[in-house]
Scaffold this motif. Structure first.
Motif, PDB file in Angstrom:
ATOM      1  N   ARG A 246       1.143   8.883  -6.127  1.00 48.16           N
ATOM      2  CA  ARG A 246       1.378  10.326  -5.810  1.00 48.16           C
ATOM      3  C   ARG A 246       2.154  11.032  -6.983  1.00 48.16           C
ATOM      4  O   ARG A 246       2.180  12.412  -7.287  1.00 48.16           O
TER       5      ARG A 246
ATOM      6  N   SER B 245      -9.753   6.254  -9.162  1.00 41.77           N
ATOM      7  CA  SER B 245      -9.268   5.379  -8.019  1.00 41.77           C
ATOM      8  C   SER B 245     -10.292   5.716  -6.843  1.00 41.77           C
ATOM      9  O   SER B 245      -9.610   5.325  -5.896  1.00 41.77           O
TER      10      SER B 245
ATOM     11  N   GLU C 105       2.003   1.659  -3.400  1.00 37.76           N
ATOM     12  CA  GLU C 105       1.424   2.135  -4.376  1.00 37.76           C
ATOM     13  C   GLU C 105       0.724   3.551  -4.052  1.00 37.76           C
ATOM     14  O   GLU C 105       0.612   4.526  -5.194  1.00 37.76           O
ATOM     15  N   ASP C 106       0.677   4.022  -3.091  1.00 36.73           N
ATOM     16  CA  ASP C 106       0.442   5.402  -2.687  1.00 36.73           C
ATOM     17  C   ASP C 106       1.575   6.156  -3.264  1.00 36.73           C
ATOM     18  O   ASP C 106       1.264   7.197  -3.852  1.00 36.73           O
ATOM     19  N   TYR C 107       2.855   6.039  -3.010  1.00 38.52           N
ATOM     20  CA  TYR C 107       4.123   6.843  -3.422  1.00 38.52           C
ATOM     21  C   TYR C 107       3.880   6.774  -5.006  1.00 38.52           C
ATOM     22  O   TYR C 107       4.298   7.869  -5.357  1.00 38.52           O
TER      23      TYR C 107
ATOM     24  N   ASN D  14       0.979  -1.159  -0.127  1.00 39.02           N
ATOM     25  CA  ASN D  14      -0.076   0.066  -0.009  1.00 39.02           C
ATOM     26  C   ASN D  14       0.878   1.158  -0.040  1.00 39.02           C
ATOM     27  O   ASN D  14       0.553   2.469  -0.512  1.00 39.02           O
ATOM     28  N   LYS D  15       1.982   1.179   0.821  1.00 40.85           N
ATOM     29  CA  LYS D  15       2.881   2.351   0.824  1.00 40.85           C
ATOM     30  C   LYS D  15       3.424   2.677  -0.667  1.00 40.85           C
ATOM     31  O   LYS D  15       3.561   3.944  -0.954  1.00 40.85           O
TER      32      LYS D  15
END
Length: 264
Positions: free
Chosen positions: A20, A38, A15-17, A12-13
């Motif tokens: 962004r 999304s 994918e979030d990076y 998750n970290k």
């Protein structure tokens, strides 16, 4: 407090990076698209098991257009609309909003019918197209369900709005669901008075062309999934997946067909 570094947490970290980073380097149109696709349940169509016998599928040409449009690849270039002769923008905004050709109406009716079918499955006794009167041709209830809110019937008004709507485009580049929220507010402004006269509660069910659902739609569909779960004796998560999946797939199929019909 330390959190266990599970694979899901780390994924998750990452994918979030990556999201962004992609978002920060995107155009305004792509930012609006990325925020919408999304959002919760927007991509439900990708998880639907294809089944042509019950209409849960896309034809090869529809799938190709859907993927290009979903990824932000231009679907029209240097062409005019085959129905109104207006110039087609590369990302399908005109195509999915053009009132000529019947695509907007058929898309709305398909989503309405799917919602109505699920209400029947939940034994909610829905009625179609209620609330018309002599002074107006419009009806505040695409689907009317009795005893929905504190004993009052709910007038569900389904609507599809473009994520790239020029009136809210700047907000849509920053906040997911801005176009859906604007349409939701407009629907209340138009229908609330008539619904009060009839003793109904107006509930707009709004979805953006890229699949982002309005807040009232998510609440309604979640509650409908609960009713279906209780009635059919299956997990609510299963009914949520089926409900959002069918609606999402119908939306994408209608969008693909509209793009194809104007690009020939």
């Amino acid at each position: 407090q330390l959190f266990p570094l599970t694979q899901k947490f780390l994924s998750n970290k990452i994918e979030d990076y990556q999201f962004r980073k992609l978002f920060d380097n995107s155009t305004l149109i792509d930012r609006a698209r990325l925020l919408s696709i999304s959002s919760p349940h927007a991509s439900a169509w990708l998880s639907v098991t294809p089944s042509p016998s019950v209409g849960l599928h896309l034809e090869p040409s529809e799938f190709q257009v859907a993927i290009k449009w979903w990824l932000g690849i231009p679907v029209a270039q240097g062409q005019n609309c085959s129905h109104c002769n207006a110039a087609l923008d590369a990302f399908g905004h005109h195509t999915l909003c053009c009132k000529l050709g019947g695509d907007v109406v058929s898309r709305h009716n398909r989503l309405r019918d799917i919602f109505n079918d699920f209400c029947h499955r939940a034994c909610l006794a829905p009625q179609l197209e209620m609330g018309g009167w002599s002074k107006q041709h419009t009806r505040p209830a695409d689907v009317l369900v009795p005893n929905w809110v504190l004993g009052k019937p709910a007038a569900f008004d389904l609507s599809v709005t473009s994520t790239l709507n020029t009136q809210v485009f700047q907000e849509a580049c920053v906040t997911a669901g801005s176009a859906a929220l604007a349409t939701q507010v407009r629907k209340h402004r138009v229908n609330d008075e008539r619904c009060r006269e009839l003793g109904w509660v107006c509930i707009p069910l709004v979805v953006e062309t890229y699949g982002c659902w309005g807040s009232e739609a998510i609440q309604t569909l979640s509650r409908l999934a609960t009713c279906l779960s209780t009635r059919q004796g299956c997990p609510k998560s299963h009914m949520c997946n089926e409900l959002f999946g069918r609606l999402s797939l119908a939306l994408v199929r209608a969008n693909s067909r509209a793009i194809l019909s104007r690009s020939l």
